[in-house]
Design an enzyme around this catalytic site. Structure first.
Site, PDB file in Angstrom:
ATOM      1  CE  LYS A   1      11.671   6.361  -1.603  1.00  0.00           C
ATOM      2  NZ  LYS A   1      10.512   5.904  -0.912  1.00  0.00           N
TER       3      LYS A   1
ATOM      4  CG  HIS B   1      12.448  36.861   1.881  1.00  0.00           C
ATOM      5  ND1 HIS B   1      11.351  36.449   1.132  1.00  0.00           N
ATOM      6  CD2 HIS B   1      13.103  37.787   1.150  1.00  0.00           C
ATOM      7  CE1 HIS B   1      11.359  37.124   0.001  1.00  0.00           C
ATOM      8  NE2 HIS B   1      12.401  37.935  -0.014  1.00  0.00           N
TER       9      HIS B   1
ATOM     10  CB  CYS C   1      13.726   0.542   5.506  1.00  0.00           C
ATOM     11  SG  CYS C   1      14.348   2.220   5.465  1.00  0.00           S
TER      12      CYS C   1
ATOM     13  CD  GLU D   1       9.387  34.030   2.031  1.00  0.00           C
ATOM     14  OE1 GLU D   1       9.238  35.099   2.639  1.00  0.00           O
ATOM     15  OE2 GLU D   1      10.229  33.876   1.130  1.00  0.00           O
TER      16      GLU D   1
ATOM     17  CE1 TYR E   1       3.950   7.376   1.765  1.00  0.00           C
ATOM     18  CE2 TYR E   1       1.936   6.104   1.918  1.00  0.00           C
ATOM     19  CZ  TYR E   1       2.785   7.059   2.438  1.00  0.00           C
ATOM     20  OH  TYR E   1       2.476   7.684   3.598  1.00  0.00           O
TER      21      TYR E   1
ATOM     22  CB  CYS F   1      13.141   3.957   2.702  1.00  0.00           C
ATOM     23  SG  CYS F   1      11.908   3.091   3.650  1.00  0.00           S
TER      24      CYS F   1
ATOM     25  CD  GLU G   1       7.917   6.892  -2.834  1.00  0.00           C
ATOM     26  OE1 GLU G   1       7.849   7.688  -1.896  1.00  0.00           O
ATOM     27  OE2 GLU G   1       8.384   5.743  -2.706  1.00  0.00           O
TER      28      GLU G   1
HETATM   29  P1  NDP Z   1      -0.473   1.674  -0.889  1.00  0.00           P
HETATM   30  O1  NDP Z   1      -1.411   1.157   0.106  1.00  0.00           O
HETATM   31  O2  NDP Z   1       0.135   3.026  -0.690  1.00  0.00           O
HETATM   32  O3  NDP Z   1      -1.175   1.708  -2.314  1.00  0.00           O
HETATM   33  C1  NDP Z   1      -1.733   0.560  -2.860  1.00  0.00           C
HETATM   34  C2  NDP Z   1      -2.389   0.960  -4.161  1.00  0.00           C
HETATM   35  O4  NDP Z   1      -2.824  -0.182  -4.856  1.00  0.00           O
HETATM   36  C3  NDP Z   1      -3.596   1.836  -3.947  1.00  0.00           C
HETATM   37  O5  NDP Z   1      -3.609   2.807  -4.962  1.00  0.00           O
HETATM   38  C4  NDP Z   1      -4.747   0.862  -4.091  1.00  0.00           C
HETATM   39  O6  NDP Z   1      -5.930   1.463  -4.548  1.00  0.00           O
HETATM   40  C5  NDP Z   1      -4.202  -0.069  -5.154  1.00  0.00           C
HETATM   41  N1  NDP Z   1      -4.768  -1.415  -5.114  1.00  0.00           N
HETATM   42  C6  NDP Z   1      -4.973  -2.216  -4.046  1.00  0.00           C
HETATM   43  N2  NDP Z   1      -5.471  -3.399  -4.413  1.00  0.00           N
HETATM   44  C7  NDP Z   1      -5.579  -3.365  -5.764  1.00  0.00           C
HETATM   45  C8  NDP Z   1      -6.034  -4.293  -6.735  1.00  0.00           C
HETATM   46  N3  NDP Z   1      -6.465  -5.503  -6.384  1.00  0.00           N
HETATM   47  N4  NDP Z   1      -6.027  -3.923  -8.027  1.00  0.00           N
HETATM   48  C9  NDP Z   1      -5.576  -2.698  -8.392  1.00  0.00           C
HETATM   49  N5  NDP Z   1      -5.135  -1.788  -7.519  1.00  0.00           N
HETATM   50  C10 NDP Z   1      -5.138  -2.110  -6.225  1.00  0.00           C
HETATM   51  O7  NDP Z   1       0.621   0.548  -1.060  1.00  0.00           O
HETATM   52  P2  NDP Z   1       2.051   0.514  -1.740  1.00  0.00           P
HETATM   53  O8  NDP Z   1       2.198  -0.859  -2.265  1.00  0.00           O
HETATM   54  O9  NDP Z   1       2.218   1.664  -2.675  1.00  0.00           O
HETATM   55  O10 NDP Z   1       3.023   0.726  -0.501  1.00  0.00           O
HETATM   56  C11 NDP Z   1       2.863  -0.062   0.672  1.00  0.00           C
HETATM   57  C12 NDP Z   1       3.132   0.759   1.893  1.00  0.00           C
HETATM   58  O11 NDP Z   1       4.519   0.980   2.041  1.00  0.00           O
HETATM   59  C13 NDP Z   1       2.512   2.148   1.863  1.00  0.00           C
HETATM   60  O12 NDP Z   1       1.196   2.137   2.300  1.00  0.00           O
HETATM   61  C14 NDP Z   1       3.409   2.925   2.786  1.00  0.00           C
HETATM   62  O13 NDP Z   1       2.923   2.807   4.099  1.00  0.00           O
HETATM   63  C15 NDP Z   1       4.748   2.249   2.642  1.00  0.00           C
HETATM   64  N6  NDP Z   1       5.638   3.054   1.777  1.00  0.00           N
HETATM   65  C16 NDP Z   1       6.033   4.275   2.209  1.00  0.00           C
HETATM   66  C17 NDP Z   1       6.844   5.088   1.433  1.00  0.00           C
HETATM   67  C18 NDP Z   1       7.249   6.421   1.938  1.00  0.00           C
HETATM   68  O14 NDP Z   1       7.168   6.650   3.129  1.00  0.00           O
HETATM   69  N7  NDP Z   1       7.659   7.345   1.053  1.00  0.00           N
HETATM   70  C19 NDP Z   1       7.298   4.646   0.127  1.00  0.00           C
HETATM   71  C20 NDP Z   1       6.808   3.351  -0.252  1.00  0.00           C
HETATM   72  C21 NDP Z   1       5.998   2.602   0.548  1.00  0.00           C
HETATM   73  P3  NDP Z   1      -6.938   2.269  -3.565  1.00  0.00           P
HETATM   74  O15 NDP Z   1      -6.266   3.569  -3.279  1.00  0.00           O
HETATM   75  O16 NDP Z   1      -8.144   2.405  -4.393  1.00  0.00           O
HETATM   76  O17 NDP Z   1      -7.112   1.411  -2.360  1.00  0.00           O
END
Ligand code: NDP
Length: 462
Positions: A51, A439, A43, A444, A180, A48, A184
């Protein structure tokens, strides 16, 4: 307990581990924590915090453009990537020192070392070449970006870790994933002037969110100039003669970029830690299996945060740490509550969300009311920015409880935090309705949508 060096030994100095170490030490327990890389964990060091700083950096071009409508003439702006990276590094170093100091200030001991379990009460500190013992052991080693060995040329790709510290800003980037991190970073790079393409395997980005948010964000991102290719996956990445990268997609398209970033999820850090030797049960993804109190199958060894692959969010790891302390040291067994967690995606515009999406609500409730407002936020009137804000409430028609709240627009993350309270408290739409509006604000709308936009009864929209 007196026979051990410590009452508690924590492995991993991220948000969860540091919180547990600090609180246990403040209780007067003999505590030590080992971190092999940098205190603060994902983080603070490469997640986080940096980022969000990069999100701010990437928003300035829009602020400069918007200023004209408010009467400002902004001279031509220029951006220096190295300055941003250096300033980020300074801030991260400051936070890292605070994390370490917080443990030590509470009376805990810190080690800069990899820690490996020798047996259920012994930990080998690699950097110190010695073994220490502890009554209770907490594993909080977090996770890391999921590799993609099936992708030919994956060795040319970067992950979010490297994206923060690139030597230079790429001219073009391809980002694989639709979650995510992918979303982002697509906004960050685009805002900093990088030609950005998002490649997502599914039908619509951000598969775990409400469909209205997903569609509206997609539309807005494309309007800004981010290329989003859905139903697409990268099949190979090849180096070109010019030193760039060619990404071959399953759709037949080839994209040329300077960097390819993989953001396809994160996996737990459980390798080479002696877990198997001690007999700790691991799940399919290598995650440590824990019970509702974060206890592993070895009763003096516990695990919290991303290493358990429950909900990968910093505040969740911290909450699990506090529950662990209650259970292990205060004779007050407390299971972490993973229900109705507010969350934000720092896309541009932001997403803030808590509770059930419309689709999930329909599966669980026979009568669902949807309240939906889509409007141009006031700040975009004089600026002329063609960007809509979306506010949506999902209500259980029978109990009148608000079971989902979803926002796309400026400050949506801040609003999600506040909406987390009424949703957690189980307040009803009538409670929202009798709350006075503030407001003029965008929020709101949350208390002035008196009539449902539509209802969904037994799966049918009426
Ligand atoms: P996520 O789980 O959010 O997203 C992973 C993405 O990769 C999904 O779109 C998934 O598709 C895709 N995917 C998975 N496997 C493959 C593959 N083999 N080939 C192509 N695409 C694939 O993971 P992130 O890596 O973005 O982030 C990890 C975690 O970190 C998040 O889940 C979140 O909990 C945390 N995080 C939180 C943030 C915040 O609070 N703002 C910011 C960044 C991270 P599909 O949807 O089809 O499964």
């Amino acid at each position: 307990m007196a026979g051990y060096d410590y009452d508690l030994f924590v492995i991993g100095g991220g948000s969860g581990g540091v919180r547990a170490a600090r609180v246990a030490a403040a209780l007067g327990k003999r505590v030590a924590i080992a971190e092999e890389y940098r205190f603060g964990g994902t983080c603070v060091i490469r997640g986080c915090v940096p980022k969000k700083l990069y999100v701010y950096a990437s928003q300035f071009p829009e602020h400069f453009a918007d200023a004209a409508g408010y009467g400002w003439t902004v001279p031509e702006a220029s951006f220096d990537w190295q300055t941003l990276v250096a300033n980020k590094d300074k801030e991260i170093a400051r936070l890292e020192a605070i994390y370490k100091r917080n443990v030590e200030g509470s009376g805990g001991e810190t080690f800069h070392s990899r820690a490996v379990l020798v047996d259920r009460h012994s930990i080998y500190l690699v950097a110190e070449d010695r073994t220490v013992s502890a009554d209770q052991i907490l594993i909080a080693t977090g996770g890391r970006p999921a590799p993609h060995p099936a992708l030919s040329g994956h060795e040319y790709c970067i992950f979010s870790n490297e994206a923060f510290d690139l030597k230079e800003l790429p001219k073009a980037i391809v980002i694989e994933g639709g979650g995510y991190i992918a979303v982002e970073f697509a906004n960050i790079f685009h805002g900093l002037g990088v030609d950005t393409t998002l490649v997502y395997r599914g039908q619509e980005i951000l598969s775990r969110f409400d469909i209205d948010l997903r569609r509206s964000l997609h539309e807005t991102m494309e309007k800004k100039g981010i290329r989003i290719l859905c139903h697409a996956v990268s099949e190979s990445v090849r180096k070109t003669a010019e030193g760039r990268l060619d990404v071959q997609l399953n759709t037949g398209q080839t994209l040329t970029a300077d960097q390819v970033m993989l953001a396809i999820g994160r996996i737990p850090n459980t390798e080479n830690m002696g877990l198997e030797g001690v007999g700790i049960e691991l799940g399919k993804t290598g995650a440590i299996v824990v019970d509702q109190y974060s206890r592993t199958n070895i009763d003096n060894i516990w695990a919290i945060g991303d290493v358990t692959h429950r909900v990968q969010l910093t505040p969740v790891a911290i909450h699990e740490a506090i529950c662990f302390i209650e259970t292990a040291f205060k004779d007050n067994p407390t299971a972490p509550d993973h229900d109705t967690i507010p969350t934000a995606v720092f896309s541009q515009p932001e997403i803030g969300t808590v509770g059930l999406s419309e689709d999930d609500a329909i599966k669980r409730y026979p009568d669902v009311e949807i309240y939906r407002a889509s409007f141009r936020p006031m700040r975009h009137t004089l600026s002329g920015r063609d960007e809509k804000m979306l506010i949506k409430l999902v209500v259980d028609g029978a109990s009148r409880k608000v079971i989902g709240a979803h926002i796309l627009g400026p400050d949506a993350g801040e609003m999600a935090q506040l909406l987390g309270i009424p949703l957690k408290a189980g307040l009803t739409k009538d409670d929202f309705d009798r709350t006075m509006a503030v407001h003029p604000t965008a929020a709101e709308e949350l208390v002035t949508m008196y009539k449902p936009t539509y209802r969904v009864k037994n799966g049918e929209r009426v």
